[in-house]
Design a protein around this motif. Sequence first.
Motif, PDB file in Angstrom:
ATOM      1  N   MET A 165       0.874  -1.055   0.032  1.00  0.00           N
ATOM      2  CA  MET A 165       0.156   0.056  -0.185  1.00  0.00           C
ATOM      3  C   MET A 165       1.052   1.348   0.017  1.00  0.00           C
ATOM      4  O   MET A 165       1.513   1.256   0.733  1.00  0.00           O
ATOM      5  CB  MET A 165      -0.980  -0.039   1.279  1.00  0.00           C
ATOM      6  N   SER A 166       0.650   2.130  -0.842  1.00  0.00           N
ATOM      7  CA  SER A 166       1.366   3.421  -0.946  1.00  0.00           C
ATOM      8  C   SER A 166       0.835   4.412  -0.048  1.00  0.00           C
ATOM      9  O   SER A 166      -0.406   4.620   0.061  1.00  0.00           O
ATOM     10  CB  SER A 166       1.778   3.872  -2.346  1.00  0.00           C
ATOM     11  N   LEU A 167       1.548   5.304   0.347  1.00  0.00           N
ATOM     12  CA  LEU A 167       1.171   6.537   1.394  1.00  0.00           C
ATOM     13  C   LEU A 167       1.444   7.884   0.432  1.00  0.00           C
ATOM     14  O   LEU A 167       2.380   8.070   0.001  1.00  0.00           O
ATOM     15  CB  LEU A 167       1.864   6.495   2.711  1.00  0.00           C
ATOM     16  N   GLU A 168       0.375   8.542   0.402  1.00  0.00           N
ATOM     17  CA  GLU A 168       0.501   9.838  -0.178  1.00  0.00           C
ATOM     18  C   GLU A 168       1.033  10.990   0.764  1.00  0.00           C
ATOM     19  O   GLU A 168       0.535  10.972   1.692  1.00  0.00           O
ATOM     20  CB  GLU A 168      -0.815  10.210  -0.729  1.00  0.00           C
ATOM     21  N   ILE A 169       2.278  11.490   0.215  1.00  0.00           N
ATOM     22  CA  ILE A 169       2.854  12.671   1.096  1.00  0.00           C
ATOM     23  C   ILE A 169       2.726  13.934   0.347  1.00  0.00           C
ATOM     24  O   ILE A 169       2.890  14.183  -0.796  1.00  0.00           O
ATOM     25  CB  ILE A 169       4.453  12.209   1.127  1.00  0.00           C
ATOM     26  N   GLU A 170       2.111  14.936   0.961  1.00  0.00           N
ATOM     27  CA  GLU A 170       1.799  16.227   0.517  1.00  0.00           C
ATOM     28  C   GLU A 170       3.191  16.924   0.468  1.00  0.00           C
ATOM     29  O   GLU A 170       4.044  17.064   1.458  1.00  0.00           O
ATOM     30  CB  GLU A 170       0.796  16.966   1.155  1.00  0.00           C
ATOM     31  N   ALA A 171       3.277  17.788  -0.485  1.00  0.00           N
ATOM     32  CA  ALA A 171       4.527  18.369  -0.654  1.00  0.00           C
ATOM     33  C   ALA A 171       4.755  19.482   0.485  1.00  0.00           C
ATOM     34  O   ALA A 171       5.726  19.789   0.863  1.00  0.00           O
ATOM     35  CB  ALA A 171       4.624  19.240  -2.143  1.00  0.00           C
ATOM     36  N   VAL A 204     -17.057   8.202   3.454  1.00  0.00           N
ATOM     37  CA  VAL A 204     -18.229   7.486   3.570  1.00  0.00           C
ATOM     38  C   VAL A 204     -19.377   7.999   2.325  1.00  0.00           C
ATOM     39  O   VAL A 204     -19.158   9.312   2.055  1.00  0.00           O
ATOM     40  CB  VAL A 204     -18.924   7.767   4.894  1.00  0.00           C
ATOM     41  N   SER A 205     -20.177   7.225   1.780  1.00  0.00           N
ATOM     42  CA  SER A 205     -20.519   7.356   0.795  1.00  0.00           C
ATOM     43  C   SER A 205     -22.172   6.858   0.782  1.00  0.00           C
ATOM     44  O   SER A 205     -22.308   5.717   1.455  1.00  0.00           O
ATOM     45  CB  SER A 205     -20.191   6.876  -0.701  1.00  0.00           C
ATOM     46  N   GLY A 206     -23.289   7.540   0.082  1.00  0.00           N
ATOM     47  CA  GLY A 206     -24.410   6.737   0.382  1.00  0.00           C
ATOM     48  C   GLY A 206     -25.114   6.934  -0.740  1.00  0.00           C
ATOM     49  O   GLY A 206     -24.885   7.944  -1.580  1.00  0.00           O
ATOM     50  N   SER A 207     -26.167   6.110  -1.209  1.00  0.00           N
ATOM     51  CA  SER A 207     -26.646   6.209  -2.634  1.00  0.00           C
ATOM     52  C   SER A 207     -28.099   5.799  -2.560  1.00  0.00           C
ATOM     53  O   SER A 207     -28.798   5.857  -1.464  1.00  0.00           O
ATOM     54  CB  SER A 207     -25.740   4.665  -3.343  1.00  0.00           C
ATOM     55  N   LEU A 208     -28.549   5.967  -3.872  1.00  0.00           N
ATOM     56  CA  LEU A 208     -30.117   6.004  -4.016  1.00  0.00           C
ATOM     57  C   LEU A 208     -30.679   4.642  -3.643  1.00  0.00           C
ATOM     58  O   LEU A 208     -31.937   4.684  -3.201  1.00  0.00           O
ATOM     59  CB  LEU A 208     -30.281   6.166  -5.405  1.00  0.00           C
ATOM     60  N   ASP A 209     -29.889   3.549  -3.691  1.00  0.00           N
ATOM     61  CA  ASP A 209     -30.502   2.352  -3.424  1.00  0.00           C
ATOM     62  C   ASP A 209     -30.537   1.942  -1.842  1.00  0.00           C
ATOM     63  O   ASP A 209     -30.631   0.735  -1.513  1.00  0.00           O
ATOM     64  CB  ASP A 209     -30.028   0.969  -4.133  1.00  0.00           C
ATOM     65  N   GLY A 210     -30.080   2.913  -1.129  1.00  0.00           N
ATOM     66  CA  GLY A 210     -30.146   2.848   0.350  1.00  0.00           C
ATOM     67  C   GLY A 210     -28.762   2.239   1.165  1.00  0.00           C
ATOM     68  O   GLY A 210     -28.676   1.616   2.048  1.00  0.00           O
ATOM     69  N   LYS A 211     -27.770   2.111   0.207  1.00  0.00           N
ATOM     70  CA  LYS A 211     -26.404   1.460   0.787  1.00  0.00           C
ATOM     71  C   LYS A 211     -25.494   2.615   1.147  1.00  0.00           C
ATOM     72  O   LYS A 211     -25.493   3.536   0.738  1.00  0.00           O
ATOM     73  CB  LYS A 211     -25.841   0.634  -0.747  1.00  0.00           C
ATOM     74  N   ILE A 212     -24.550   1.984   2.016  1.00  0.00           N
ATOM     75  CA  ILE A 212     -23.468   3.022   2.320  1.00  0.00           C
ATOM     76  C   ILE A 212     -22.377   2.055   2.257  1.00  0.00           C
ATOM     77  O   ILE A 212     -22.207   0.892   2.521  1.00  0.00           O
ATOM     78  CB  ILE A 212     -23.503   3.371   3.994  1.00  0.00           C
ATOM     79  N   LYS A 213     -21.248   2.864   1.731  1.00  0.00           N
ATOM     80  CA  LYS A 213     -19.939   2.440   1.761  1.00  0.00           C
ATOM     81  C   LYS A 213     -18.924   3.287   2.391  1.00  0.00           C
ATOM     82  O   LYS A 213     -19.146   4.472   2.523  1.00  0.00           O
ATOM     83  CB  LYS A 213     -19.335   1.966   0.272  1.00  0.00           C
ATOM     84  N   VAL A 214     -17.850   2.665   2.897  1.00  0.00           N
ATOM     85  CA  VAL A 214     -16.719   3.325   3.729  1.00  0.00           C
ATOM     86  C   VAL A 214     -15.453   2.927   2.955  1.00  0.00           C
ATOM     87  O   VAL A 214     -15.128   1.637   2.713  1.00  0.00           O
ATOM     88  CB  VAL A 214     -16.748   2.850   5.054  1.00  0.00           C
ATOM     89  N   TRP A 215     -14.589   3.990   2.465  1.00  0.00           N
ATOM     90  CA  TRP A 215     -13.709   3.915   1.853  1.00  0.00           C
ATOM     91  C   TRP A 215     -12.383   4.500   2.429  1.00  0.00           C
ATOM     92  O   TRP A 215     -12.211   5.453   3.030  1.00  0.00           O
ATOM     93  CB  TRP A 215     -13.870   4.587   0.397  1.00  0.00           C
ATOM     94  N   ARG A 216     -11.092   3.954   1.981  1.00  0.00           N
ATOM     95  CA  ARG A 216     -10.074   4.489   2.550  1.00  0.00           C
ATOM     96  C   ARG A 216      -9.503   5.402   1.111  1.00  0.00           C
ATOM     97  O   ARG A 216      -9.540   4.547   0.034  1.00  0.00           O
ATOM     98  CB  ARG A 216      -8.862   3.340   2.626  1.00  0.00           C
ATOM     99  N   ILE A 217      -9.488   6.633   1.271  1.00  0.00           N
ATOM    100  CA  ILE A 217      -9.228   7.272   0.066  1.00  0.00           C
ATOM    101  C   ILE A 217      -7.902   7.260  -0.757  1.00  0.00           C
ATOM    102  O   ILE A 217      -7.851   7.310  -2.001  1.00  0.00           O
ATOM    103  CB  ILE A 217      -9.458   8.865   0.265  1.00  0.00           C
ATOM    104  N   SER A 218      -6.891   6.730  -0.072  1.00  0.00           N
ATOM    105  CA  SER A 218      -5.477   6.719  -0.582  1.00  0.00           C
ATOM    106  C   SER A 218      -5.565   5.393  -1.538  1.00  0.00           C
ATOM    107  O   SER A 218      -4.850   5.582  -2.670  1.00  0.00           O
ATOM    108  CB  SER A 218      -4.341   6.622   0.504  1.00  0.00           C
ATOM    109  N   SER A 219      -6.122   4.270  -1.345  1.00  0.00           N
ATOM    110  CA  SER A 219      -6.074   3.372  -2.081  1.00  0.00           C
ATOM    111  C   SER A 219      -7.372   3.053  -2.870  1.00  0.00           C
ATOM    112  O   SER A 219      -7.445   1.891  -3.538  1.00  0.00           O
ATOM    113  CB  SER A 219      -5.851   1.968  -1.188  1.00  0.00           C
ATOM    114  N   GLY A 220      -8.419   3.762  -2.768  1.00  0.00           N
ATOM    115  CA  GLY A 220      -9.802   3.312  -3.088  1.00  0.00           C
ATOM    116  C   GLY A 220     -10.503   2.196  -2.522  1.00  0.00           C
ATOM    117  O   GLY A 220     -11.268   1.541  -3.174  1.00  0.00           O
ATOM    118  N   GLN A 221      -9.804   1.481  -1.519  1.00  0.00           N
ATOM    119  CA  GLN A 221     -10.243   0.258  -0.928  1.00  0.00           C
ATOM    120  C   GLN A 221     -11.434   0.479  -0.159  1.00  0.00           C
ATOM    121  O   GLN A 221     -11.617   1.521   0.612  1.00  0.00           O
ATOM    122  CB  GLN A 221      -9.283  -0.279  -0.113  1.00  0.00           C
TER     123      GLN A 221
END
Length: 489
Positions: free
Chosen positions: A1-7, A280-297
Motif C-alpha cells: 500500500m502506497s502512502l500519499e505525502i503532500e509536498a 463515507v458514501s451513500g446511494s439511491l438504493d439505500g446502501k452505504i460504503k466506507v472507503w480508504r481514500i488513498s487506495s480506493g479500498q
Amino acid sequence: MSLEIEATDVIKVILQFCKENGLLESFNALQNECQVFLNTVDSIEGFVADINAGRWDVLLPQIAQLKLPRAKLENLYEQVVLEMVEHRELDTAKAMLRQTLVFQRIKADDSERYARLEQLCSRTYMDLRDLYGANSSKDKRRAALANSLSQEVVMVPPSRLMSIVGQAVKWQQSQGLLPPGTAYDLFRGTAASQRDEVETYPTQLAAKVTFGAKTHPEVAVFAPDGTMLVTGSTDGFIEVWDPVTGKLKKDLTYQAEELFMMHDEAVLALAFNKESSVLVSGSLDGKIKVWRISSGQCLRRFDHAHSQGVTCVALSRDGTQVLSGSYDGSICVHGLKSGKMLKEYRGHTSYVQDVCFSVDGSQVISCSSDATVRIWDAKTCEQLHGFRPPHSGVSSEKEDPGIHTIQLHPLHPEQIFVSNQSSTLFLMNLSGQVIKAVQSGKREGGDFRHMAVSPRGEWVYAVGEDNVLYCFNVATGKLEHIMQVRTRH
C-alpha cells in the motif's frame, strides 16, 4: 500500500529541521521561495507568558519567523512602541516607527494611526490613558494580544524529520524490506495545512470540473485538509479531483488506472473523517460504503442501511460510527467494527436532508423536508426537542419551507446554521432561538438550495436557485458579495 505525502508537509518538516539546527538563512530562503510557513513555537504556554510579561526582546525574533495576519502583526508592533513610549525609550520607538516594514504599511494605509504614534513619541509628558485608552490598560492589551496570537501558532513534537525517518526504518526493518543500501520514503507528517491569513469570500472562479453529457454530480465535498474535492454522480461514480486544477487526481494510483470508487446507483451523500483519510458514501438504493481514500479500498459496506435513498452521512469524531439519514424518514447509526446498525431515530414526517453529531457525540442533530430541526439523545434515541426556523415573511416562501442544510458553528458548537427552501439563512442556538438571520434580498427566484460555512465560521455561503453564490459576513450579517456560479440549471 502506497502512502500519499503532500509536498507542503515535506517542506514543513524540513523547515522545522532548519529551525532546530540554527540554519536560519536556509529556513528563510525556503519559506520565501515556497510560501509555506511553519508557524510553530516550542511552547504555546511559554509564548503566551512572554506576551503577557512583555518580553519583546525574546518575542520579536520568534515573530520574525512566523507568518501572521497583517492586522494582528500591526497590533503587536503598536503595543511594543506604546510600551517604549511609556518607559521613555523615545529614540528607539522613533527608529522602530521609521525603519520597520510593518509601520511603513501602516503609514501608507492608515495615516491617522501612524500620526498618533509619531505624536506620542514626541511628547514630553505622558498619561497612560493616552497610550492605552481610558477603558484599557497595558496588561489588558497584552492579554488580548496573547489570546489573538496564540490562535495563529501550533506546537509540534520536536525533531519531526528524524522521528519520521526512524519510524520508517523501524517498520521496514520489521517487515524485512530494508536490505543494506535500500532507499526509503518519508510517510506523511501531522502538521496542519497552511491557513489563509484572513478568511475572505471568493471573488472569481478558481477551477471548473467537467462531467460527461450523460451524467452529473449529485453531491460534492471538500476534504477537511483542503487537498481534495470529491464528487458523487448519477452514474454511481465517486471521483477525487484536484481543487486547484479541476482535474482528476492521478497521483491516486487507482484513478490513474481508471479504476474508481463506485455504487450501483446514484451517489447522493459523501462525508470525510477529520483526518481526510476515510470517505463515507451513500446511494439511491439505500446502501452505504466506507472507503480508504488513498487506495480506493472499500473498508466496510452496509447493503441495507435504509429502505430508500441515503440523503446524508456523517462520521463520528472518533471515526467508529457512521450517521445517516434517508428518504425513508429515518436516521441511523452504523458501527464500522460490527458492520451493523446500532441505533435508529424516528420522528421526522418527511425526507431527512442533513445530519450531524454534536461535538461531544452525546446528541444527534437532524433536519428534514418537514421543516424541523430535531435534537436526539445519541444513546437512548429519544427526541429531546425540535424547532422550526421562523417564517421571514418574504412573499416567495412557502408557509413551512423544508430544511435542507444544517451545520454547527466551527467555533461555537452550541450554535447552528440552518438553511431552508427560502431566501433566509438562520444562525440559531440548539434551543431554537434565532441569533441572527441573513437574507438574499430577492423576493422571487432567490431561494437557497445549499449552504456552507467557512472553516473559522466567519463567512456563510449559500447557492440560490438563481445559480448565484451569496456570501454573508457572519459577524455583521451583511451580504458582502454575490457571484454567478452557473449559467444553466
